[in-house]
Design a protein around this motif. Structure first.
Motif, PDB file in Angstrom:
ATOM      1  N   ALA A  53       0.840  -1.202   0.000  1.00 37.08           N
ATOM      2  CA  ALA A  53       0.000   0.000   0.000  1.00 37.08           C
ATOM      3  C   ALA A  53       0.874   1.250   0.000  1.00 37.08           C
ATOM      4  CB  ALA A  53      -0.937  -0.001   1.208  1.00 37.08           C
ATOM      5  N   ARG A  54       1.937   1.242   0.806  1.00 34.65           N
ATOM      6  CA  ARG A  54       2.841   2.398   0.824  1.00 34.65           C
ATOM      7  C   ARG A  54       3.522   2.572  -0.524  1.00 34.65           C
ATOM      8  NH1 ARG A  54       5.512   1.083   6.520  1.00 34.65           N
ATOM      9  NH2 ARG A  54       3.714   1.583   7.777  1.00 34.65           N
TER      10      ARG A  54
ATOM     11  N   GLN B 253       1.081   4.045  -2.925  1.00 30.89           N
ATOM     12  CA  GLN B 253       0.911   5.481  -2.711  1.00 30.89           C
ATOM     13  C   GLN B 253       2.098   6.252  -3.286  1.00 30.89           C
ATOM     14  OE1 GLN B 253       1.080   7.101   1.357  1.00 30.89           O
ATOM     15  NE2 GLN B 253      -0.902   8.049   0.893  1.00 30.89           N
TER      16      GLN B 253
ATOM     17  N   ALA C 144       1.747   6.227  -7.029  1.00 25.50           N
ATOM     18  CA  ALA C 144       0.721   7.187  -7.452  1.00 25.50           C
ATOM     19  C   ALA C 144       1.281   8.612  -7.382  1.00 25.50           C
ATOM     20  CB  ALA C 144      -0.530   7.060  -6.579  1.00 25.50           C
ATOM     21  N   TYR C 145       2.056   8.908  -6.329  1.00 27.33           N
ATOM     22  CA  TYR C 145       2.683  10.226  -6.185  1.00 27.33           C
ATOM     23  C   TYR C 145       3.627  10.488  -7.352  1.00 27.33           C
ATOM     24  CZ  TYR C 145       5.584  13.986  -4.286  1.00 27.33           C
ATOM     25  OH  TYR C 145       6.266  15.159  -4.111  1.00 27.33           O
TER      26      TYR C 145
ATOM     27  N   VAL D 168      -3.640  10.212  -4.842  1.00 23.99           N
ATOM     28  CA  VAL D 168      -2.528   9.749  -4.001  1.00 23.99           C
ATOM     29  C   VAL D 168      -2.958   9.551  -2.557  1.00 23.99           C
ATOM     30  CG1 VAL D 168      -0.177  10.220  -3.206  1.00 23.99           C
ATOM     31  CG2 VAL D 168      -0.874  10.907  -5.518  1.00 23.99           C
ATOM     32  N   PHE D 169      -3.470  10.596  -1.947  1.00 25.00           N
ATOM     33  CA  PHE D 169      -3.819  10.561  -0.527  1.00 25.00           C
ATOM     34  C   PHE D 169      -5.341  10.496  -0.398  1.00 25.00           C
ATOM     35  CE2 PHE D 169       0.158  13.031  -0.960  1.00 25.00           C
ATOM     36  CZ  PHE D 169       1.013  12.182  -0.282  1.00 25.00           C
ATOM     37  N   LYS D 170      -5.941   9.460  -0.953  1.00 27.49           N
ATOM     38  CA  LYS D 170      -7.387   9.351  -1.114  1.00 27.49           C
ATOM     39  C   LYS D 170      -8.162   9.385   0.196  1.00 27.49           C
ATOM     40  CE  LYS D 170      -6.667   6.440  -5.097  1.00 27.49           C
ATOM     41  NZ  LYS D 170      -6.696   5.084  -5.585  1.00 27.49           N
TER      42      LYS D 170
ATOM     43  N   SER E 271      -7.331  10.513   3.149  1.00 26.96           N
ATOM     44  CA  SER E 271      -6.651  11.367   4.111  1.00 26.96           C
ATOM     45  C   SER E 271      -7.436  12.641   4.358  1.00 26.96           C
ATOM     46  CB  SER E 271      -5.269  11.738   3.587  1.00 26.96           C
ATOM     47  OG  SER E 271      -4.502  10.586   3.382  1.00 26.96           O
TER      48      SER E 271
ATOM     49  N   LYS F 104       3.035  13.710   2.948  1.00 25.66           N
ATOM     50  CA  LYS F 104       2.548  12.473   3.563  1.00 25.66           C
ATOM     51  C   LYS F 104       2.389  12.610   5.072  1.00 25.66           C
ATOM     52  CE  LYS F 104       3.317   7.536   3.907  1.00 25.66           C
ATOM     53  NZ  LYS F 104       1.909   7.219   3.748  1.00 25.66           N
TER      54      LYS F 104
END
Length: 138
Positions: A16-17, A20, A23-24, A72-74, A76, A128
Motif C-alpha cells: 500500500a505504501r 501510494q 501514485a505520487y 494519491v492521498f485518497k 486522508s 505524507k
C-alpha cells in the motif's frame, strides 16, 4: 514472532505504501511535465528565470492539490492551510536550489529540471506526514 497473518499484514502495508508512492510519482510526472512546459515556454518568451519559476510553481501547486487529493492521498484529511504553507516553503527551497544549480550548470533548462526532482522528493515526505494525514477517528 512473525506469524503468517502478521507477515501478510506487513506485506499489505508495504505494498500500500509503495502504491501510494507510485501514485505520487505518476501524478508528479504529469505535474512536472506541465510545470516544466510552462517554465520552458516562459523562458523561451524571454521571461526572467525566477519569474518563470514562480508562475510554473503556482500553477503546479493548484493542479497538484486536486490530483494528490484524488489519486494519491485518497483517504486522508486534507489540511489546506498546511498545504499552502508547505508549498510556500517548497517554493523558497526550490528557488534556493535553482539559484545554486544555475551557478554551476549554465543551462536554465537543466537547472530547472534538476530542481524539480530534488524538491519533489522532499515534498512527498512533507505532504505524507504533515498535510494529508489519516482522518481523525469519529
Amino acid at each position: 514472532m512473525l506469524t503468517p497473518d502478521t507477515g501478510l499484514t506487513l506485506l499489505r502495508d508495504r505494498l500500500a505504501r509503495f502504491g501510494q508512492l507510485w501514485a505520487y510519482v505518476k501524478v508528479g510526472v504529469v505535474n512536472a511535465g506541465f510545470g516544466y512546459a510552462v517554465f520552458s515556454f516562459l523562458i523561451f518568451l524571454g521571461v526572467n528565470l525566477f519569474a518563470a519559476q514562480i508562475v510554473s510553481h503556482l500553477a503546479g501547486m493548484a493542479f497538484n492539490y486536486f490530483m494528490f487529493r484524488r489519486f494519491v492521498f485518497k483517504n486522508s484529511r486534507a489540511a489546506v492551510v498546511e498545504y499552502v504553507a508547505t508549498y510556500a516553503v517548497n517554493y523558497v527551497l526550490g528557488l534556493a536550489i535553482l539559484a545554486g544549480l544555475s551557478r554551476i550548470i549554465p543551462s536554465p533548462y537543466i537547472s530547472g529540471f534538476l530542481t524539480i526532482g530534488i524538491v519533489a522528493a522532499i515534498n512527498f515526505v512533507v505532504l505524507k506526514f504533515l498535510v494529508f494525514t489519516p482522518p481523525k477517528p469519529t
